[in-house]
Design a protein around this motif. Structure first.
Motif, PDB file in Angstrom:
ATOM      1  N   LYS A   1      10.858  -2.410 -14.441  1.00 42.79           N
ATOM      2  CA  LYS A   1       9.450  -2.492 -14.013  1.00 42.79           C
ATOM      3  C   LYS A   1       9.107  -2.848 -12.578  1.00 42.79           C
ATOM      4  CE  LYS A   1       4.781  -3.091 -15.955  1.00 42.79           C
ATOM      5  NZ  LYS A   1       4.335  -3.327 -17.236  1.00 42.79           N
ATOM      6  N   ASP A   2       9.907  -4.322 -12.238  1.00 38.43           N
ATOM      7  CA  ASP A   2       9.551  -4.912 -11.071  1.00 38.43           C
ATOM      8  C   ASP A   2       9.957  -3.944 -10.020  1.00 38.43           C
ATOM      9  OD1 ASP A   2       8.640  -7.221 -12.158  1.00 38.43           O
ATOM     10  OD2 ASP A   2      10.606  -8.039 -12.216  1.00 38.43           O
ATOM     11  N   THR A   3      11.016  -3.228  -9.933  1.00 41.47           N
ATOM     12  CA  THR A   3      11.514  -2.225  -9.026  1.00 41.47           C
ATOM     13  C   THR A   3      10.532  -1.108  -8.905  1.00 41.47           C
ATOM     14  OG1 THR A   3      13.538  -2.760  -9.278  1.00 41.47           O
ATOM     15  CG2 THR A   3      13.474  -0.869  -8.123  1.00 41.47           C
ATOM     16  N   MET A   4       9.745  -0.488  -9.712  1.00 42.77           N
ATOM     17  CA  MET A   4       9.045   0.444  -9.739  1.00 42.77           C
ATOM     18  C   MET A   4       7.640  -0.030  -9.065  1.00 42.77           C
ATOM     19  SD  MET A   4       8.579   3.575 -10.274  1.00 42.77           S
ATOM     20  CE  MET A   4       9.795   4.472 -11.574  1.00 42.77           C
ATOM     21  N   ILE A   5       7.131  -1.165  -9.506  1.00 38.03           N
ATOM     22  CA  ILE A   5       6.000  -1.797  -8.880  1.00 38.03           C
ATOM     23  C   ILE A   5       6.316  -1.854  -7.502  1.00 38.03           C
ATOM     24  CG2 ILE A   5       4.691  -3.809  -8.751  1.00 38.03           C
ATOM     25  CD1 ILE A   5       4.854  -4.138 -11.779  1.00 38.03           C
ATOM     26  N   LYS A   6       7.204  -2.378  -6.965  1.00 38.18           N
ATOM     27  CA  LYS A   6       7.621  -2.295  -5.624  1.00 38.18           C
ATOM     28  C   LYS A   6       7.740  -1.294  -5.067  1.00 38.18           C
ATOM     29  CE  LYS A   6      11.579  -3.618  -2.956  1.00 38.18           C
ATOM     30  NZ  LYS A   6      12.854  -4.478  -2.970  1.00 38.18           N
ATOM     31  N   LEU A   7       8.139  -0.024  -5.667  1.00 40.23           N
ATOM     32  CA  LEU A   7       8.168   1.296  -4.884  1.00 40.23           C
ATOM     33  C   LEU A   7       7.127   2.048  -5.058  1.00 40.23           C
ATOM     34  CD1 LEU A   7      11.988   2.127  -6.030  1.00 40.23           C
ATOM     35  CD2 LEU A   7      11.189   1.373  -3.939  1.00 40.23           C
ATOM     36  N   MET A   8       6.497   2.019  -6.196  1.00 43.31           N
ATOM     37  CA  MET A   8       5.461   2.780  -6.209  1.00 43.31           C
ATOM     38  C   MET A   8       4.249   2.106  -6.942  1.00 43.31           C
ATOM     39  SD  MET A   8       7.397   6.191  -7.901  1.00 43.31           S
ATOM     40  CE  MET A   8       5.881   7.289  -8.249  1.00 43.31           C
ATOM     41  N   GLY A   9       4.014   0.943  -7.010  1.00 42.40           N
ATOM     42  CA  GLY A   9       2.987   0.260  -7.427  1.00 42.40           C
ATOM     43  C   GLY A   9       1.792   0.155  -6.251  1.00 42.40           C
ATOM     44  N   GLU A  10       0.997  -0.938  -6.514  1.00 44.92           N
ATOM     45  CA  GLU A  10      -0.176  -1.156  -5.981  1.00 44.92           C
ATOM     46  C   GLU A  10       0.396  -1.811  -4.586  1.00 44.92           C
ATOM     47  OE1 GLU A  10      -3.416  -0.654  -6.150  1.00 44.92           O
ATOM     48  OE2 GLU A  10      -2.966   0.343  -8.175  1.00 44.92           O
ATOM     49  N   GLY A  11       0.126  -1.534  -3.487  1.00 47.72           N
ATOM     50  CA  GLY A  11       0.679  -2.117  -2.119  1.00 47.72           C
ATOM     51  C   GLY A  11       1.923  -1.323  -1.826  1.00 47.72           C
ATOM     52  N   SER A  12       2.409  -0.247  -2.481  1.00 45.24           N
ATOM     53  CA  SER A  12       3.517   0.613  -1.964  1.00 45.24           C
ATOM     54  C   SER A  12       3.196   1.457  -0.690  1.00 45.24           C
ATOM     55  CB  SER A  12       3.964   1.215  -3.291  1.00 45.24           C
ATOM     56  OG  SER A  12       2.890   2.435  -3.549  1.00 45.24           O
ATOM     57  N   GLY A  13       2.151   1.754  -0.504  1.00 50.37           N
ATOM     58  CA  GLY A  13       1.779   2.634   0.506  1.00 50.37           C
ATOM     59  C   GLY A  13       2.014   3.944   0.772  1.00 50.37           C
ATOM     60  N   LEU A  14       2.484   4.110   2.026  1.00 49.58           N
ATOM     61  CA  LEU A  14       3.008   5.511   2.353  1.00 49.58           C
ATOM     62  C   LEU A  14       4.338   5.792   1.518  1.00 49.58           C
ATOM     63  CD1 LEU A  14       2.432   8.138   3.974  1.00 49.58           C
ATOM     64  CD2 LEU A  14       3.554   6.901   5.762  1.00 49.58           C
ATOM     65  N   ARG A  15       5.232   4.805   1.582  1.00 51.58           N
ATOM     66  CA  ARG A  15       6.134   4.763   0.888  1.00 51.58           C
ATOM     67  C   ARG A  15       6.327   5.356  -0.859  1.00 51.58           C
ATOM     68  NH1 ARG A  15       9.218  -0.693   0.133  1.00 51.58           N
ATOM     69  NH2 ARG A  15       7.544  -0.926  -1.237  1.00 51.58           N
ATOM     70  N   GLY A  16       5.247   4.497  -1.410  1.00 53.57           N
ATOM     71  CA  GLY A  16       5.129   4.945  -2.871  1.00 53.57           C
ATOM     72  C   GLY A  16       4.541   6.293  -2.906  1.00 53.57           C
ATOM     73  N   MET A  17       4.021   6.852  -1.975  1.00 53.21           N
ATOM     74  CA  MET A  17       3.222   8.274  -1.970  1.00 53.21           C
ATOM     75  C   MET A  17       4.510   9.120  -1.779  1.00 53.21           C
ATOM     76  SD  MET A  17       0.039   9.568   0.071  1.00 53.21           S
ATOM     77  CE  MET A  17       0.509  10.328   1.613  1.00 53.21           C
ATOM     78  N   LEU A  18       5.269   8.942  -0.904  1.00 53.73           N
ATOM     79  CA  LEU A  18       6.543   9.802  -0.559  1.00 53.73           C
ATOM     80  C   LEU A  18       7.470   9.693  -1.549  1.00 53.73           C
ATOM     81  CD1 LEU A  18       7.866  11.326   1.749  1.00 53.73           C
ATOM     82  CD2 LEU A  18       8.879   9.457   2.544  1.00 53.73           C
ATOM     83  N   ILE A  19       7.629   8.809  -2.469  1.00 48.86           N
ATOM     84  CA  ILE A  19       8.614   8.841  -3.397  1.00 48.86           C
ATOM     85  C   ILE A  19       7.952   9.452  -4.523  1.00 48.86           C
ATOM     86  CG2 ILE A  19       9.516   7.377  -5.307  1.00 48.86           C
ATOM     87  CD1 ILE A  19      10.022   5.109  -3.076  1.00 48.86           C
TER      88      ILE A  19
END
Length: 178
Positions: A63-81
């Motif tokens: 869960k921590d990894t997912m939050i880091k990758l796609m959670g709040e504050g993930s910005g453009l990286r989360g959107m791209l993933i």
């Protein structure tokens, strides 16, 4: 018992409609049953791999990894993933919803979940390659130039119009899904 009946009410309704059609107009009833059978076979062929991948996603990614990758504050990286996950998908859009539940349980930002659904719906790479071979690369790229901004715009508008209470309700429902 009531919960089981409620859960399978759509299946029961389809069965009843097929039986009524079979009695009223046998040729239409047989065609309807054949269509139902074909849809069921397709669903049963697609669901096991989807549930396997969903289970692996649920187990392998913390869960921590997912939050880091796609959670709040993930910005453009989360959107791209989210976009890439949806684009590499296979199968009809209704198969995206179990993945969406896992993404939400793991703490993905709502906007990124919406991007994932949009990408799954409109930019699947396997279908895009087929589209390019039939319609041409120019057509496919033009469609992408329209679809990608539209996906982002729809996700943005939806994200902004959903209240915090509605969002919490959606996440709570995703948590309750098995």
């Amino acid at each position: 018992m009531k919960k089981t009946l409620k859960r399978y009410r759509v299946f029961g309704l389809i069965l009843i409609v097929n039986l009524i059609l079979l009695l009223i107009k046998p040729s239409l009833g047989i065609a309807s049953l054949k269509g139902t059978e074909d849809s069921l076979k397709e669903l049963l062929a697609i669901m096991p791999p989807v549930f396997l991948l969903m289970g692996l996603l649920d187990v392998w990614i913390e869960k921590d990894t997912m939050i880091k990758l796609m959670g709040e504050g993930s910005g453009l990286r989360g959107m791209l993933i989210a976009f890439l996950l949806g684009s590499f998908a296979a199968g009809p859009v209704y198969l995206s919803f179990p993945f969406v539940a896992v993404l939400m349980k793991k703490g993905s930002k709502f906007f990124n979940v919406l991007i994932f659904i949009g990408a799954w719906s409109a930019t699947k790479i396997p279908i895009s390659l087929f589209e390019a071979s039939v319609m041409g690369w120019r057509f496919m790229l033009t469609r992408y130039m329209i679809d990608i901004p539209a996906i982002i715009l729809i996700a943005f508008i939806t994200d902004k119009t959903i209240s915090q209470q509605q969002r919490e309700s959606i996440y709570k429902h995703a948590e309750s899904v098995n």
